[in-house]
Design a protein around this motif. Sequence first.
Motif, mmCIF file in Angstrom:
data_model
loop_
_atom_site.group_PDB
_atom_site.id
_atom_site.type_symbol
_atom_site.label_atom_id
_atom_site.label_comp_id
_atom_site.label_asym_id
_atom_site.label_seq_id
_atom_site.Cartn_x
_atom_site.Cartn_y
_atom_site.Cartn_z
ATOM 1 N N ILE A 159 0.849 -1.192 0.000
ATOM 2 C CA ILE A 159 0.000 0.000 0.000
ATOM 3 C C ILE A 159 0.884 1.242 0.000
ATOM 4 C CG2 ILE A 159 -1.781 1.266 1.265
ATOM 5 C CD1 ILE A 159 -2.606 -1.418 2.535
ATOM 6 N N TYR A 160 0.540 2.180 -0.862
ATOM 7 C CA TYR A 160 1.296 3.432 -0.976
ATOM 8 C C TYR A 160 0.413 4.610 -0.578
ATOM 9 C CZ TYR A 160 5.003 1.007 -3.566
ATOM 10 O OH TYR A 160 6.029 0.170 -3.926
ATOM 11 N N ASP A 161 1.069 5.741 -0.283
ATOM 12 C CA ASP A 161 0.294 6.926 0.093
ATOM 13 C C ASP A 161 -0.425 7.542 -1.098
ATOM 14 O OD1 ASP A 161 2.582 7.816 -1.151
ATOM 15 O OD2 ASP A 161 2.915 9.514 0.207
ATOM 16 N N PRO A 170 5.908 8.736 -9.098
ATOM 17 C CA PRO A 170 7.168 8.049 -8.782
ATOM 18 C C PRO A 170 7.646 8.291 -7.346
ATOM 19 C CG PRO A 170 7.323 9.216 -10.885
ATOM 20 C CD PRO A 170 6.044 9.655 -10.247
ATOM 21 N N ASP A 171 7.184 9.374 -6.724
ATOM 22 C CA ASP A 171 7.612 9.680 -5.354
ATOM 23 C C ASP A 171 6.688 9.059 -4.296
ATOM 24 O OD1 ASP A 171 5.463 11.300 -6.025
ATOM 25 O OD2 ASP A 171 6.161 13.008 -4.812
ATOM 26 N N ALA A 172 5.785 8.182 -4.725
ATOM 27 C CA ALA A 172 4.864 7.543 -3.776
ATOM 28 C C ALA A 172 5.640 6.754 -2.726
ATOM 29 C CB ALA A 172 3.904 6.622 -4.518
ATOM 30 N N VAL A 173 5.170 6.812 -1.488
ATOM 31 C CA VAL A 173 5.842 6.151 -0.372
ATOM 32 C C VAL A 173 5.064 4.895 0.022
ATOM 33 C CG1 VAL A 173 6.585 6.372 2.034
ATOM 34 C CG2 VAL A 173 6.739 8.338 0.483
#
Length: 248
Positions: free
Chosen positions: A177-179, A186-189
């Motif tokens: 799961i990403y933010d 591309p900068d998803a955490v």
Amino acid sequence: MNDEPPSPSSNAVKYKRIVLKLSGEVLRGGKSGDPIDAPTLQAICNQIKEIHALGVQICVIIGGGNIFRGLQGSKQGVDRTTGDYMGMLATVINGLAIMDCLEKLGVTTRVQSAIPMNQIGEPFILRRAVRHLEKGRVVIFVAGTGNPYFSTDTTAALRASEMRADIIMKATKVDGIYDKDPVLHPDAVKYDELTFLDALKQRLSVMDSTAFSLCLDNNVPILVFDLSDEHAIRKAIAGEKVGTLVHA
């Protein structure tokens, strides 16, 4: 065929009874484009066989999106209730495919349907399903909850609660799961762990709201992981860091 439960491996397993939630889309072939791609189906069943050999009790719930999805059908003019029943029948086709593949691998299975189909599988009966697990059989739940307007995510949450499963393992094409959407950003955490409340506050699409509420109320953790790793389920069962864990 031997119906005796497999003897547990010496490797410790963290979860003894699981609900494995598969979307219908994971069965679709990349190159062939077939709704049920034979090599993909085989790879998934090999993973199930691998953890079955460890003595893990396994319930499988499969979606039908590779064949027909009720919500999409309603956008094309199909009545929503009718479309949802069509989607339930699609899960039956997928469930039978998994059953056939597992049986050929020597894994005893039972199909239980929320809609009575005596020639195809048993009706869902909780005590019978539990008994199958205790005898070492993989139980495949098909036809959703038997009701329109409920997703297979909700089925997974409901059956996990009824069967007192240790965890729902939700296999996807994303490694957790990403933010935000990692495909678009591309900068998803990526999160390693989340609480139910954090997931709610951030409106993260772990499962649909009905399913998520059931998991929250009954304290059923959810592990979201990438199925493309051929040993992902075994790693998760052993307690290794895989995907994202949502818990209380």
